[in-house]
Scaffold this active site. Structure first.
Site, short mmCIF file in Angstrom:
data_model
loop_
_atom_site.label_atom_id
_atom_site.label_comp_id
_atom_site.label_asym_id
_atom_site.label_seq_id
_atom_site.Cartn_x
_atom_site.Cartn_y
_atom_site.Cartn_z
N ARG A 261 -21.94 -11.36 -4.70
CA ARG A 261 -22.06 -11.90 -6.03
C ARG A 261 -22.95 -13.27 -5.91
O ARG A 261 -22.45 -14.25 -4.87
CB ARG A 261 -20.62 -12.45 -6.80
CG ARG A 261 -19.62 -11.03 -6.73
CD ARG A 261 -18.64 -11.61 -7.71
NE ARG A 261 -17.39 -10.59 -7.81
CZ ARG A 261 -17.44 -9.39 -8.23
NH1 ARG A 261 -18.43 -8.94 -9.06
NH2 ARG A 261 -16.30 -8.86 -8.22
N GLY B 191 -18.92 -6.14 -7.25
CA GLY B 191 -17.92 -5.62 -6.59
C GLY B 191 -18.18 -4.31 -6.27
O GLY B 191 -18.95 -3.54 -7.09
N ASP C 142 -22.28 -4.33 -15.27
CA ASP C 142 -23.21 -4.96 -16.37
C ASP C 142 -23.65 -6.39 -15.87
O ASP C 142 -24.80 -6.85 -16.35
CB ASP C 142 -22.71 -4.83 -17.91
CG ASP C 142 -21.28 -5.59 -17.93
OD1 ASP C 142 -20.84 -6.05 -17.01
OD2 ASP C 142 -20.95 -5.39 -19.46
N ASP D 278 -16.17 0.02 -17.31
CA ASP D 278 -16.62 -0.92 -18.55
C ASP D 278 -17.77 -1.13 -18.80
O ASP D 278 -18.17 -2.07 -19.47
CB ASP D 278 -15.59 -2.58 -18.25
CG ASP D 278 -16.55 -3.17 -17.24
OD1 ASP D 278 -17.35 -2.46 -16.27
OD2 ASP D 278 -16.17 -4.24 -16.87
N ARG E 260 -10.66 -6.60 -14.86
CA ARG E 260 -11.41 -7.44 -15.65
C ARG E 260 -10.83 -7.53 -17.07
O ARG E 260 -9.60 -7.33 -17.21
CB ARG E 260 -13.06 -7.55 -15.55
CG ARG E 260 -13.54 -8.18 -14.21
CD ARG E 260 -14.95 -8.32 -14.45
NE ARG E 260 -15.50 -8.32 -13.11
CZ ARG E 260 -15.46 -9.65 -12.41
NH1 ARG E 260 -15.11 -10.60 -13.00
NH2 ARG E 260 -16.30 -9.62 -11.43
N ASP F 159 -13.99 -0.80 -12.58
CA ASP F 159 -13.64 -1.20 -14.09
C ASP F 159 -13.77 -0.40 -15.14
O ASP F 159 -13.11 -0.14 -16.13
CB ASP F 159 -14.22 -2.57 -14.42
CG ASP F 159 -13.77 -3.62 -13.37
OD1 ASP F 159 -12.69 -3.58 -12.56
OD2 ASP F 159 -14.43 -4.78 -13.33
N THR G 18 -18.62 0.78 -10.82
CA THR G 18 -17.32 -0.40 -11.00
C THR G 18 -16.18 0.43 -11.02
O THR G 18 -16.19 1.31 -12.08
CB THR G 18 -17.81 -1.53 -11.84
OG1 THR G 18 -16.34 -2.17 -12.25
CG2 THR G 18 -18.04 -0.89 -13.16
O1 F6P Z 1 -15.48 -5.87 -11.20
C1 F6P Z 1 -14.71 -5.37 -10.03
C2 F6P Z 1 -13.51 -6.20 -9.67
O2 F6P Z 1 -12.69 -5.53 -8.71
C3 F6P Z 1 -12.63 -6.48 -10.88
O3 F6P Z 1 -11.67 -5.45 -11.36
C4 F6P Z 1 -11.83 -7.78 -10.16
O4 F6P Z 1 -11.47 -8.39 -11.45
C5 F6P Z 1 -13.08 -8.36 -9.62
O5 F6P Z 1 -13.91 -7.43 -9.14
C6 F6P Z 1 -12.49 -9.38 -8.54
O6 F6P Z 1 -13.71 -9.92 -7.81
P1 F6P Z 1 -13.71 -10.36 -6.52
O7 F6P Z 1 -13.85 -9.28 -5.41
O8 F6P Z 1 -14.93 -11.18 -6.50
O9 F6P Z 1 -12.37 -11.25 -6.23
#
Ligand code: F6P
Length: 318
Positions: A71, A10, A102, A129, A171, A127, A125
């Site tokens: 990803r 992300g 991570d 985390d 998350r 998050d 991130t």
């Molecule tokens: O890890 C960052 C994040 O924005 C999280 O908060 C969220 O759950 C996830 O990525 C969403 O992922 P994507 O952009 O692949 O939908």
């Protein structure tokens, strides 16, 4: 040396300031900066190019990342990891700075065990985390985006005398929700780290409503998967007309705040220094206002925990 920077997972506001500083600092130290475009997917496909000052001019204020991110499912397969390694070899890349979370650090760790890759991660991130660091690039901007949204929601909630449930990202981590609830003065905060005492909350809110409370703000972390349940509780048990707002990807966008421009500069300087004087793969941290470094095993094997002082201030009901 040829040093490369890549994004993975992300994106987060502050990546562009980091990328800009990377190009400048690598050159300052007499090395050649490279970009790996589109994260691990781009690494597999060999999207590696030399970077120049021109590439990073005028990007400091922009959200997202000019080098892209991804990803990658393919990266789980060894044949693609081997392809990624060969691409790095072909270009003669001596080390990589990885802007990611991570999951991304784990992916690079697997690659480095198989093929001897040198990398240093920078926590990136919204998050917040990642173990061992107080701060990850993007968090301050995300918190301010959320604050702005919640302030606006409060305007309509108070006018209409309604309850609002606002779902934040993160998350499994409740950091964004916890800090938002605290700084927005929300009545309810539901995060994965703390059991929500629905009985006590019902009692307190009922009393407040009887005494004139007109609206309720509830901040719910996505990791709890309780957004709809909390809305149903407010409707049914507290008899409040309730609306849900899922903030979603808006939280990942926006121009980086001053903090998300300044802190990445230090992260990058530390990461590049670590690659130049390489000892081991790891992650740059920011703790108690100072940059540090943790080896990759320590970061990937431990779990981030929200600062207990934040949880204390939130005054969760026992
Ligand atoms: O890890 C960052 C994040 O924005 C999280 O908060 C969220 O759950 C996830 O990525 C969403 O992922 P994507 O952009 O692949 O939908």
């Amino acid at each position: 040396m040829k040093l490369a920077i890549m994004g993975s997972g992300g994106d987060a506001p502050g990546m562009n300031p980091a990328i800009k500083r990377f190009v400048e600092y690598a050159k300052e130290r007499g090395h050649e900066p490279y970009f790996i475009y589109d994260g691990l997917e781009g690494l597999i496909d060999g999207k590696i190019e030399r970077a120049s000052y021109k590439d990073v001019a005028g990007i400091i204020h922009r959200g997202g990342a000019i080098i892209g991110s991804s990803r990658s499912k393919r990266f789980y397969e060894k044949r693609y990891r081997e392809q990624a390694y060969k691409n790095l070899q072909k270009q003669g890349i001596a080390g990589i700075v990885v802007l990611g979370g991570d999951g991304s650090f784990r992916a690079l760790d697997v690659l480095s065990r198989e093929f001897e890759i040198k990398f240093v991660g920078i926590p990136t991130t919204i998050d917040n985390d990642i173990y061992g660091t107080d701060y990850c690039i993007g968090v301050d901007t995300a918190l301010n985006v959320i604050r702005d949204a919640v302030d606006k929601i409060r305007d309509t909630a108070s006018t209409f005398s309604r309850a609002f449930v606002v779902e934040t990202m993160g998350r499994e981590c409740g950091y964004l929700a916890a800090v938002t609830a605290l700084t927005s003065g929300a009545e309810v905060c539901v995060i994965p780290e703390v059991e929500f005492n629905i009985k006590a909350a019902t009692r307190i809110l009922k009393e407040e409503i009887e005494n004139g409370r007109r609206y309720v703000l509830a901040i719910v972390a996505e990791g709890t998967k309780r957004t709809k349940g909390i809305a149903a509780w407010l409707e049914e048990d507290l008899d409040m007309e309730t609306r849900i707002t899922v903030l979603g990807h808006i939280q990942r966008g926006g121009n980086p705040t001053v903090k998300d421009r300044l802190i990445p500069f230090g992260f990058v300087v530390e990461a590049v220094n670590r690659l130049i004087e390489f000892k081991k793969n790891g992650v740059v941290t920011y703790k108690d206002g100072k940059y540090g470094f943790l080896d990759i095993e320590t970061v990937t094997k431990n779990r981030y925990q929200i600062d207990p002082d934040i949880l204390k201030l939130l005054n969760f009901l026992d």
